[in-house]
Design a protein around this motif. Structure first.
Motif, short mmCIF file in Angstrom:
data_model
loop_
_atom_site.label_atom_id
_atom_site.label_comp_id
_atom_site.label_asym_id
_atom_site.label_seq_id
_atom_site.Cartn_x
_atom_site.Cartn_y
_atom_site.Cartn_z
N ASN A 1 -3.73 14.10 -6.40
CA ASN A 1 -3.33 14.78 -7.63
C ASN A 1 -1.80 14.78 -7.75
N TRP A 2 -1.13 15.07 -6.66
CA TRP A 2 0.33 15.03 -6.65
C TRP A 2 0.80 13.61 -7.00
N ALA A 3 0.19 12.61 -6.39
CA ALA A 3 0.57 11.22 -6.63
C ALA A 3 0.35 10.83 -8.09
N ARG A 4 -0.75 11.27 -8.67
CA ARG A 4 -1.04 10.96 -10.07
C ARG A 4 0.06 11.54 -10.97
N GLN A 5 0.43 12.79 -10.73
CA GLN A 5 1.48 13.42 -11.53
C GLN A 5 2.83 12.73 -11.32
N GLU A 6 3.13 12.39 -10.07
CA GLU A 6 4.43 11.79 -9.76
C GLU A 6 4.56 10.36 -10.27
N THR A 7 3.49 9.60 -10.25
CA THR A 7 3.58 8.22 -10.77
C THR A 7 3.89 8.27 -12.26
N GLN A 8 3.30 9.23 -12.96
CA GLN A 8 3.58 9.36 -14.40
C GLN A 8 5.01 9.83 -14.62
N LYS A 9 5.42 10.85 -13.85
CA LYS A 9 6.76 11.43 -14.01
C LYS A 9 7.85 10.42 -13.66
N ARG A 10 7.65 9.66 -12.58
CA ARG A 10 8.67 8.73 -12.09
C ARG A 10 8.57 7.34 -12.69
N GLY A 11 7.48 7.08 -13.42
CA GLY A 11 7.30 5.74 -13.99
C GLY A 11 7.09 4.69 -12.90
N MET A 12 6.35 5.07 -11.86
CA MET A 12 6.09 4.17 -10.72
C MET A 12 4.60 3.89 -10.63
N SER A 13 4.27 2.76 -10.03
CA SER A 13 2.86 2.49 -9.72
C SER A 13 2.50 3.30 -8.47
N PRO A 14 1.21 3.52 -8.23
CA PRO A 14 0.81 4.21 -7.00
C PRO A 14 1.34 3.49 -5.74
N GLN A 15 1.35 2.17 -5.78
CA GLN A 15 1.85 1.41 -4.63
C GLN A 15 3.34 1.63 -4.42
N GLU A 16 4.11 1.64 -5.51
CA GLU A 16 5.55 1.90 -5.39
C GLU A 16 5.81 3.30 -4.84
N LEU A 17 5.06 4.29 -5.30
CA LEU A 17 5.22 5.66 -4.81
C LEU A 17 4.87 5.74 -3.33
N LEU A 18 3.77 5.10 -2.95
CA LEU A 18 3.37 5.14 -1.55
C LEU A 18 4.39 4.43 -0.66
N ASN A 19 4.95 3.32 -1.11
CA ASN A 19 5.99 2.65 -0.33
C ASN A 19 7.21 3.56 -0.16
N TYR A 20 7.57 4.27 -1.22
CA TYR A 20 8.67 5.23 -1.14
C TYR A 20 8.36 6.31 -0.10
N LEU A 21 7.15 6.87 -0.16
CA LEU A 21 6.76 7.92 0.81
C LEU A 21 6.75 7.36 2.23
N ARG A 22 6.25 6.13 2.39
CA ARG A 22 6.23 5.50 3.71
C ARG A 22 7.65 5.39 4.25
N ASP A 23 8.59 5.00 3.41
CA ASP A 23 9.99 4.90 3.84
C ASP A 23 10.55 6.26 4.24
N GLU A 24 10.20 7.31 3.49
CA GLU A 24 10.68 8.66 3.83
C GLU A 24 10.10 9.12 5.16
N ILE A 25 8.83 8.86 5.40
CA ILE A 25 8.20 9.23 6.66
C ILE A 25 8.85 8.46 7.81
N CYS A 26 9.11 7.18 7.61
CA CYS A 26 9.76 6.36 8.64
C CYS A 26 11.14 6.91 8.97
N LYS A 27 11.92 7.26 7.95
CA LYS A 27 13.26 7.82 8.20
C LYS A 27 13.16 9.07 9.06
N GLN A 28 12.24 9.96 8.72
CA GLN A 28 12.08 11.19 9.48
C GLN A 28 11.63 10.90 10.92
N ALA A 29 10.63 10.06 11.06
CA ALA A 29 10.09 9.77 12.39
C ALA A 29 11.11 9.08 13.28
#
Length: 129
Positions: free
Chosen positions: A92-120
């Protein structure tokens, strides 16, 4: 959910997948951090349910992210095991954010993956950082 809560939930799930080993060379990855340091991302993360527009799947196809082991074998980390109610909140968060950010689900997930990698990667294996 906030972005920070989503990243935290996803990271906690990914960290729960370790230790993990390569089925080809038997290399052991004790932690998510060790896995990220040792492997190389392979392509984009694949948010199958979101890409299909199934934001509340009863039988989730899941999300996968692939990496290459130093031996050349392809490894995968999956969303399998996330409780359905939590998965629906994340989607649900991803659905709202893809619309808000103008991103595809894949682009949003890649962004989140990068954020998780930075933290880890910012945390040492001993957890003292």
């Amino acid at each position: 959910m906030t972005e920070a809560e989503v990243v935290r939930a996803m990271r906690e799930h990914l960290e729960s997948l370790f230790p993990k080993s390569c089925s080809s060379c038997q290399r052991q990855f004790a932690t998510l951090r060790e896995y990220l340091v040792t492997t190389t991302h392979l392509g984009s993360a694949m948010p199958y349910d979101a890409e299909l527009g199934d934001w509340q799947p009863l039988s989730p196809r899941g999300t996968l992210t692939y990496a290459t082991c130093p031996c050349g074998n392809t490894l995968a980390l999956s969303s399998a095991g996330i409780p359905l109610s939590q998965l629906w909140r994340l989607l649900n968060w991803a659905r709202q954010e893809t619309q808000k950010r103008g991103m595809s689900p894949q682009e949003l997930l890649n962004y989140l993956r990068d954020e998780i990698c930075k933290q880890a990667l910012a945390v040492s294996d001993t957890g003292n950082d």
